[in-house]
Design an enzyme around this catalytic site. Structure first.
Site, PDB file in Angstrom:
ATOM      1  N   GLY A 169     -50.657  57.733   7.133  1.00 48.75           N
ATOM      2  CA  GLY A 169     -50.864  56.437   7.794  1.00 48.75           C
ATOM      3  C   GLY A 169     -50.267  56.468   9.198  1.00 48.75           C
ATOM      4  O   GLY A 169     -50.092  57.533   9.802  1.00 48.75           O
ATOM      5  N   GLY A 170     -49.935  55.281   9.686  1.00 52.93           N
ATOM      6  CA  GLY A 170     -49.379  55.176  11.038  1.00 52.93           C
ATOM      7  C   GLY A 170     -48.108  55.977  11.224  1.00 52.93           C
ATOM      8  O   GLY A 170     -47.724  56.302  12.359  1.00 52.93           O
ATOM      9  N   GLY A 404     -63.788  79.776  38.761  1.00 55.59           N
ATOM     10  CA  GLY A 404     -62.884  78.635  38.605  1.00 55.59           C
ATOM     11  C   GLY A 404     -61.696  78.980  37.723  1.00 55.59           C
ATOM     12  O   GLY A 404     -60.576  78.501  37.949  1.00 55.59           O
ATOM     13  N   ALA A 405     -61.943  79.813  36.719  1.00 55.69           N
ATOM     14  CA  ALA A 405     -60.858  80.163  35.802  1.00 55.69           C
ATOM     15  C   ALA A 405     -59.747  80.919  36.536  1.00 55.69           C
ATOM     16  O   ALA A 405     -58.566  80.790  36.208  1.00 55.69           O
ATOM     17  CB  ALA A 405     -61.403  80.993  34.645  1.00 55.69           C
TER      18      ALA A 405
HETATM   19  C1  HXC Z   1     -41.771  51.934  -1.423  1.00 51.10           C
HETATM   20  C2  HXC Z   1     -42.244  53.971  -2.337  1.00 51.10           C
HETATM   21  C3  HXC Z   1     -43.195  54.206  -1.319  1.00 51.10           C
HETATM   22  C4  HXC Z   1     -43.376  53.213  -0.333  1.00 51.10           C
HETATM   23  C5  HXC Z   1     -43.149  55.905  -2.615  1.00 51.10           C
HETATM   24  N1  HXC Z   1     -42.253  55.045  -3.108  1.00 51.10           N
HETATM   25  N2  HXC Z   1     -43.745  55.418  -1.526  1.00 51.10           N
HETATM   26  N3  HXC Z   1     -41.537  52.836  -2.373  1.00 51.10           N
HETATM   27  N4  HXC Z   1     -42.650  52.096  -0.422  1.00 51.10           N
HETATM   28  N5  HXC Z   1     -44.249  53.387   0.648  1.00 51.10           N
HETATM   29  C6  HXC Z   1     -41.402  55.231  -4.281  1.00 51.10           C
HETATM   30  C7  HXC Z   1     -42.182  55.196  -5.589  1.00 51.10           C
HETATM   31  O1  HXC Z   1     -42.296  53.899  -6.040  1.00 51.10           O
HETATM   32  C8  HXC Z   1     -41.272  56.026  -6.483  1.00 51.10           C
HETATM   33  O2  HXC Z   1     -40.189  55.248  -6.899  1.00 51.10           O
HETATM   34  C9  HXC Z   1     -40.702  57.058  -5.547  1.00 51.10           C
HETATM   35  O3  HXC Z   1     -40.858  56.526  -4.224  1.00 51.10           O
HETATM   36  C10 HXC Z   1     -41.419  58.378  -5.614  1.00 51.10           C
HETATM   37  O4  HXC Z   1     -42.814  58.115  -5.527  1.00 51.10           O
HETATM   38  P1  HXC Z   1     -43.855  58.774  -6.531  1.00 51.10           P
HETATM   39  O5  HXC Z   1     -45.126  58.052  -6.365  1.00 51.10           O
HETATM   40  O6  HXC Z   1     -43.281  58.853  -7.902  1.00 51.10           O
HETATM   41  O7  HXC Z   1     -43.926  60.242  -5.945  1.00 51.10           O
HETATM   42  P2  HXC Z   1     -45.185  61.194  -5.841  1.00 51.10           P
HETATM   43  O8  HXC Z   1     -45.949  61.216  -7.124  1.00 51.10           O
HETATM   44  O9  HXC Z   1     -44.661  62.499  -5.319  1.00 51.10           O
HETATM   45  O10 HXC Z   1     -46.141  60.534  -4.734  1.00 51.10           O
HETATM   46  C11 HXC Z   1     -45.706  60.404  -3.385  1.00 51.10           C
HETATM   47  C12 HXC Z   1     -46.683  59.501  -2.625  1.00 51.10           C
HETATM   48  C13 HXC Z   1     -46.860  58.162  -3.365  1.00 51.10           C
HETATM   49  C14 HXC Z   1     -48.034  60.184  -2.495  1.00 51.10           C
HETATM   50  C15 HXC Z   1     -46.101  59.319  -1.223  1.00 51.10           C
HETATM   51  O11 HXC Z   1     -45.555  57.642  -3.684  1.00 51.10           O
HETATM   52  C16 HXC Z   1     -47.565  57.132  -2.572  1.00 51.10           C
HETATM   53  O12 HXC Z   1     -48.787  57.147  -2.498  1.00 51.10           O
HETATM   54  N6  HXC Z   1     -46.810  56.202  -2.026  1.00 51.10           N
HETATM   55  C17 HXC Z   1     -47.366  55.108  -1.262  1.00 51.10           C
HETATM   56  C18 HXC Z   1     -47.841  55.586   0.072  1.00 51.10           C
HETATM   57  C19 HXC Z   1     -48.265  54.440   0.938  1.00 51.10           C
HETATM   58  O13 HXC Z   1     -49.316  53.830   0.695  1.00 51.10           O
HETATM   59  N7  HXC Z   1     -47.431  54.127   1.907  1.00 51.10           N
HETATM   60  C20 HXC Z   1     -47.677  53.033   2.818  1.00 51.10           C
HETATM   61  C21 HXC Z   1     -48.596  53.607   3.846  1.00 51.10           C
HETATM   62  S1  HXC Z   1     -48.864  52.567   5.185  1.00 51.10           S
HETATM   63  P3  HXC Z   1     -39.402  55.513  -8.287  1.00 51.10           P
HETATM   64  O14 HXC Z   1     -38.406  54.419  -8.389  1.00 51.10           O
HETATM   65  O15 HXC Z   1     -40.451  55.466  -9.373  1.00 51.10           O
HETATM   66  O16 HXC Z   1     -38.798  56.868  -8.159  1.00 51.10           O
HETATM   67  C22 HXC Z   1     -47.811  53.152   6.272  1.00 51.10           C
HETATM   68  C23 HXC Z   1     -47.950  52.459   7.576  1.00 51.10           C
HETATM   69  C24 HXC Z   1     -47.026  52.977   8.589  1.00 51.10           C
HETATM   70  O17 HXC Z   1     -47.031  53.983   6.052  1.00 51.10           O
HETATM   71  C25 HXC Z   1     -47.395  52.264   9.854  1.00 51.10           C
HETATM   72  C26 HXC Z   1     -46.576  52.649  10.984  1.00 51.10           C
HETATM   73  C27 HXC Z   1     -46.988  51.910  12.217  1.00 51.10           C
END
Ligand code: HXC
Length: 510
Positions: A169-170, A404-405
């Site tokens: 993502g971002g 040119g290069a």
């Molecule tokens: C809160 C999160 C989290 C998040 C993971 N966790 N991502 N908690 N916010 N974004 C937590 C999970 O709940 C879990 O907690 C622990 O971290 C480990 O995650 P798992 O899913 O068990 O690990 P894994 O299977 O290895 O998968 C990793 C992952 C997945 C692919 C990153 O967690 C995931 O898809 N997370 C969400 C990603 C997401 O959508 N992020 C927001 C994107 S938008 P527990 O307590 O069970 O251990 C963004 C915008 C940024 O980032 C913009 C900037 C301008």
């Protein structure tokens, strides 16, 4: 008193445990180190000074008040790499998936502010699930603050990102604005939208690794500069890179002890250029033979391999090298190679690193792919980067420098300081065959005449002397003495100063 000291130790121990043994084991099972283990591998022993170990988030939504892990999913502070100061943050995937809250971002911002103020690089070890979903826009605001600091730090202190887990993502845009991105094979990925969204929107079926893994980003997209087998190798290579770089734009690049004679003669270089002018040879051989102790740190090795970029040392001082590679696409310039080299030249110029350019370039790659892709704008990036660079610029033409290069590749006309040419050089508007086809189109049917015309053109123009007569080449040198000549050239430029007209900033063709 004693119990207060013990409480501090207990609090520290709890913070050091991050997300707990179970999650640490899960991290190890994926072949990944924890944030603290990574910092230990990156920095000199016992040099890490941690900040904000007890910072916790302030979120009360979704029951978050019940979970306030100390440190909030990122370990921050400073330490040394071979005795030189660096700031570091390492996201801790074992704590809430390393997700970024307002306070997590605040910790990163704090060390970035210190790095800019105190003049030391920022190294970010990224391993995060992205924006902390429970915090919503507070998290986005935190990212925005980090982005702004990436921009402010750019050109002030080197910024290095190591992607050691998810980065999606971002969130990708913070590393994207740093100077170098390293990735770990199989355990890291970067993408703006993941495989599920891609499948929904475009019907493409792709794995996370295919979409944004280390192989993709080092060879296809050029988002990343290097890929490594595991965490340890990646961190060791960051240490090696830091050794080449100045700590900030306020100081010169480091000078290391060297054990290689600057006057070393390399007779083998006299036969590097093949007899057939169209036969390839490996330009890296020349780079290694010029460099102190043959030590070359290549940047973007797997991308646009028709140009080679990286760092060497001459008499112990860092020099950036840009070299056409005749082994790939005959060393032509194209969109990818121009972009790759332009960014490297701008990095060197921002941090006062002199540039050595090794030239064997038959021109720009022709084709609709190149023209539709905007080779005009992208090629101009390299031209612009060289022309605006005020660091010492030394150029060695080994063979072809056409059209040119020729001008683009750090020629005297773009304020190259010293231009050397090997006797095998051909500095001309184009190769003999192309020139004769245009000049003597009416004789095209007469093979003998064309052969004679081609020979005549080669005799007159396929050499360095026409350019040398005009002073466009400072000296025609023996290949064997290239290291000596180049070392002396850079030595003569140590106190170079250049005045440029005032401007707010330039408008490089992006
Ligand atoms: C809160 C999160 C989290 C998040 C993971 N966790 N991502 N908690 N916010 N974004 C937590 C999970 O709940 C879990 O907690 C622990 O971290 C480990 O995650 P798992 O899913 O068990 O690990 P894994 O299977 O290895 O998968 C990793 C992952 C997945 C692919 C990153 O967690 C995931 O898809 N997370 C969400 C990603 C997401 O959508 N992020 C927001 C994107 S938008 P527990 O307590 O069970 O251990 C963004 C915008 C940024 O980032 C913009 C900037 C301008």
């Amino acid at each position: 008193m004693q119990h207060i000291l013990q409480e501090l130790e207990a609090r520290r121990a709890a913070a050091r445990l991050g997300g707990g043994e179970r999650r640490i084991d899960a991290q190890h099972a994926k072949g990944k180190l924890t944030a603290r283990e990574r910092i230990e591998a990156l920095l000199d022993e016992d040099s890490f000074e941690e900040f904000d170990m007890f910072v916790t988030h302030r979120c009360t939504d979704f029951g978050m008040e019940a979970t306030r892990p100390p440190g909030d999913g990122v370990v921050t502070g400073w330490g040394t790499v071979n005795g030189r100061q660096v700031y570091v943050f390492a996201q801790d995937f074992t704590v809430l998936g390393g997700s970024v809250s307002a306070t997590h971002a605040g910790k990163i911002c704090k060390i970035m502010d210190m790095a800019i103020q105190n003049g030391a690089p920022v190294i970010g070890l990224n391993d995060s699930g992205g924006a902390r979903i429970q915090e919503g826009v507070d998290s986005l605001a935190g990212y925005g603050e980090v982005f702004q600091r990436n921009i402010m730090a750019s050109g002030v202190v080197p910024q290095i990102s190591v992607i050691m887990g998810p980065c999606a993502g971002g969130a990708v845009y913070s590393p994207a604005m740093t100077d170098f991105i390293f990735m770990v094979r199989e355990s890291s990925y970067m993408f703006v939208t993941g495989p599920d969204v891609v499948r929904t929107v475009t019907n493409e079926v792709v794995t996370a690794e295919e979409l944004g893994g280390a192989q993709t980003h080092t060879s296809k997209s050029s988002v990343a500069d290097a890929a490594f087998e595991d965490d340890i190798e990646a961190l060791a290579e960051v240490r090696r890179l830091i050794d080449f770089l100045p700590l900030s734009n306020r100081e010169k690049p480091p000078v290391r002890p060297f054990f290689d004679d600057p006057g070393r003669i390399e007779p083998s270089l006299d036969t590097l250029i093949p007899a057939n002018p169209n036969a390839p040879y490996d330009m890296k051989e020349l780079i290694l033979k010029i460099a102190d102790e043959g030590d070359f740190y290549e940047i973007q090795e797997a991308f646009a391999r028709n140009i080679v970029t990286g760092f060497i040392r001459l008499e112990g001082s860092t020099v950036g090298v840009v070299a056409n590679q005749p082994m790939v696409l005959a060393g032509c310039l194209d969109i990818d190679s121009a972009r790759k080299a332009a960014r490297f030249v701008r990095f060197c110029d921002a941090f006062d690193i002199p540039i050595l350019t090794l030239v064997d370039v038959p021109g720009f790659l022709p084709g609709t792919g190149q023209e539709y892709g905007g080779v005009i704008k992208h090629g101009a990036k390299l031209l612009f980067a060289y022309g605006e660079a005020t660091v010492p610029k030394v150029t060695v033409i080994t063979r072809k420098a056409y059209g040119g290069a020729y001008v683009v590749m750090a020629s005297k006309h773009l304020r190259g300081d010293i231009s050397y040419a090997w006797p095998t050089s051909e500095v001309a508007v184009m190769g003999a065959k192309g020139a004769v086809e245009i000049l003597y189109r009416s004789e095209a049917g007469d093979a003998d005449r064309i052969a004679a015309r081609t020979q005549d053109y080669e005799d007159r123009f396929a050499n360095p002397f026409v350019a040398a007569e005009r002073g466009f080449i400072d000296e025609v040198i023996q290949p064997r003495s290239t290291r000596r000549r180049v070392c002396r050239a850079f030595a003569s430029l140590r106190n170079k100063t250049v005045k440029r007209p005032w401007k707010k900033h330039d408008n490089i063709p992006l």
